[in-house]
Write an enzyme that holds these catalytic residues in place. Structure first.
Site, PDB file in Angstrom:
ATOM      1  N   HIS A  22       0.827  -1.211   0.000  1.00  0.00           N
ATOM      2  CA  HIS A  22       0.000   0.000   0.000  1.00  0.00           C
ATOM      3  C   HIS A  22       0.858   1.257   0.000  1.00  0.00           C
ATOM      4  CE1 HIS A  22      -4.084   1.622   0.623  1.00  0.00           C
ATOM      5  NE2 HIS A  22      -3.445   2.641   1.170  1.00  0.00           N
ATOM      6  N   ASP A  54       0.274   5.541  -1.094  1.00  0.00           N
ATOM      7  CA  ASP A  54      -0.712   6.543  -1.483  1.00  0.00           C
ATOM      8  C   ASP A  54      -0.138   7.675  -2.316  1.00  0.00           C
ATOM      9  OD1 ASP A  54      -3.516   6.122  -0.395  1.00  0.00           O
ATOM     10  OD2 ASP A  54      -2.330   5.655   1.386  1.00  0.00           O
ATOM     11  N   GLU A  67      -8.920   1.542  -2.494  1.00  0.00           N
ATOM     12  CA  GLU A  67      -9.015   1.603  -1.033  1.00  0.00           C
ATOM     13  C   GLU A  67     -10.366   2.159  -0.610  1.00  0.00           C
ATOM     14  OE1 GLU A  67      -6.461   3.055   2.862  1.00  0.00           O
ATOM     15  OE2 GLU A  67      -6.200   4.133   0.970  1.00  0.00           O
ATOM     16  N   HIS A 101     -13.063   2.018   3.945  1.00  0.00           N
ATOM     17  CA  HIS A 101     -12.012   2.901   4.444  1.00  0.00           C
ATOM     18  C   HIS A 101     -12.410   3.223   5.884  1.00  0.00           C
ATOM     19  CE1 HIS A 101      -9.495   6.607   4.906  1.00  0.00           C
ATOM     20  NE2 HIS A 101      -8.604   5.688   4.551  1.00  0.00           N
ATOM     21  N   HIS A 136      -8.922  -1.894   7.543  1.00  0.00           N
ATOM     22  CA  HIS A 136     -10.003  -0.916   7.728  1.00  0.00           C
ATOM     23  C   HIS A 136     -11.371  -1.524   8.027  1.00  0.00           C
ATOM     24  CE1 HIS A 136      -8.079   2.980   6.781  1.00  0.00           C
ATOM     25  NE2 HIS A 136      -7.360   2.324   5.900  1.00  0.00           N
ATOM     26  N   HIS A 187      -2.306  -3.062   4.744  1.00  0.00           N
ATOM     27  CA  HIS A 187      -1.520  -2.131   5.571  1.00  0.00           C
ATOM     28  C   HIS A 187      -2.107  -2.106   6.984  1.00  0.00           C
ATOM     29  CE1 HIS A 187      -4.755   0.179   3.757  1.00  0.00           C
ATOM     30  NE2 HIS A 187      -4.506   1.254   4.472  1.00  0.00           N
ATOM     31  N   ASP A 244       2.277   2.058   3.764  1.00  0.00           N
ATOM     32  CA  ASP A 244       1.312   3.166   3.811  1.00  0.00           C
ATOM     33  C   ASP A 244       1.996   4.512   3.626  1.00  0.00           C
ATOM     34  OD1 ASP A 244      -1.216   4.219   3.863  1.00  0.00           O
ATOM     35  OD2 ASP A 244      -1.563   3.939   5.997  1.00  0.00           O
TER      36      ASP A 244
END
Length: 420
Positions: free
Chosen positions: A44, A46, A147, A174, A220, A241, A310
């Site tokens: 993961h 971003d 995600e 999420h 999540h 993650h 992450d």
């Protein structure tokens, strides 16, 4: 006299630093050697969100060689020996019921364009075979994970379309519930449960992901969802993650009983580097992250752990893991702690490759199975922002509970008529 004391202290600290560096050097050398043979696969990152946030996805205005406002750029990727990366196609929960699908498609688009703009660095990938081929070519295999289940807008057709665009995992939530699944905040008490895990449609999503060959990501989600998915899925799952709850009791982390089930079902927990999920505080060190690797290995085995940094999705990262380039130091720490080469190779990428291959195997076994085209009951998604096209001519498809009620009434009428 004071000057001499200060100078002596500085000399002692310098010597300690040199000795420490010399002590770490063989492990770092060995780490890099292993990473040259087994791809580091991170679950993961971003960076695509930072491209939207900082540049409105205007990739023509960005040079990923020189970008210095992120944890990730091409130089850091090369120094970090990143073999494969799942780039997150993420949009915030406040897009739910609004423009989540459009914004998610734009994030998928920017990942594709990133690979096209830097073909010497990135190779777009959709399979375990693609990862090994990119690694052979000394490129970073670039995969997509969406995600948040809000991104599919409760639509199996949208899920399938995203798969065709290259998405290879979906994080079911999420930090918001969707009309079909509960998120992790339910377990904190800050949000009420809506489905006590998965709704009936949520279970359809899981089985359709199995049929497609899309990995199910349980980062999540609530613990109830974790267990329901582990009961239902025909393929192993991932936590792209997340870390160990017993080390840091954040509800974003994975409790021991679930770790054991991940082991039994062949899944993987990819350790998150966010300080708040590493130490449950604002500060952390590289060694604290290694503690999570050690713990997951102890409880679930070395076959159940991986890397899920992450980066660029969090505001605080541990000392020693400041950006993507620092990951070899974490691998060196695992070696220093006595991890075998086989265990390190498993965590680097072999575990994730095994999971992907099993997901692909389940997909192939379901070849010929028809796509699920039963939509979510309209009453469960009805809003002023949603039309009813595609349901019945009356605009509403009866829910399963309504159909059951109607069937019961019909049967009762039949019994009454037979008695008369």
């Amino acid at each position: 006299m004071l000057f001499r004391v200060i100078s002596t202290v500085h000399l002692v600290l310098w010597v300690i630093s040199c000795v420490s560096t010399l002590d770490e050097e063989p492990f770092l050398t060995k780490a890099k050697e292993l990473m040259s043979k087994t791809p580091l696969i991170d679950g993961h990152n971003d960076l695509p969100w930072q491209l939207r946030k900082q540049f409105n996805n205007e990739l023509n205005e960005v040079d990923l060689h020189k970008l210095n406002t992120t944890h990730t750029n091409i130089d850091k990727i090369k120094r970090g020996l990143l073999g494969a990366q799942f780039w997150a196609a993420f949009v915030h929960c406040d897009t739910q019921y609004k423009d989540a699908v459009r914004q998610t498609l734009e994030q998928i688009d920017v990942i594709h364009r990133m690979c096209q703009k830097y073909p010497d660095t990135f190779m777009f990938a959709t399979s375990s075979q693609d990862i090994t081929e990119a690694f052979r070519m000394k490129k970073t295999a670039s995969l997509i994970g969406v995600e948040g289940g809000h991104s599919i807008d409760s639509s199996l057709g949208t899920l399938r379309t995203m798969y065709h665009l290259g998405v290879r995992y979906l994080t079911l939530t999420h930090s918001c519930n969707t009309p079909w699944v509960d998120n992790w905040l339910v377990d904190t008490g800050s949000e009420p449960p809506q489905h006590n895990g998965l709704s009936s449609f949520g279970k359809q999503v899981i089985l359709e992901m199995n049929r497609l060959g899309m990995m199910i990501d349980l980062a999540h989600v609530s613990v109830a969802v974790m267990n329901q998915v582990l009961d239902l899925s025909k393929a192993p799952v991932i936590f792209s993650h997340s870390s160990a709850y017993s080390i840091c009791p954040s509800k974003r982390n994975v409790p021991d009983d679930v770790l054991l089930r991940v082991n039994k079902t062949g899944g993987i927990v990819m350790v998150n580097f966010y300080n708040d999920y590493v130490t449950c505080s604002k500060t952390a060190k590289l060694s604290d992250v290694a503690d999570h690797f050690d713990y997951i290995k102890k409880v679930a085995g070395a076959g159940s752990v991986g890397f899920g940094g992450d980066y660029d999705g969090v505001t605080r990262v541990p000392e020693g893991l400041e950006d993507v380039s620092k990951v070899p130091s974490l691998v060196a720490e695992l070696l220093r702690r006595g991890w075998t080469e086989e265990e390190v190779n498993a965590a680097l990428g072999n575990n994730l490759l095994r999971v992907m291959r099993e997901v692909e195997k389940v997909r192939d076994s379901l070849n010929g199975t028809n796509p699920d085209d039963l939509p979510i009951p309209y009453d469960e998604v009805k809003s002023s922002c949603r039309t009813s096209y595609g349901y019945t001519s009356a605009g509403v498809l009866p829910s399963l509970s309504t159909l059951a009620l109607l069937l019961t009434l019909v049967l009762q009428a039949c019994i009454t008529l037979s008695v008369l």
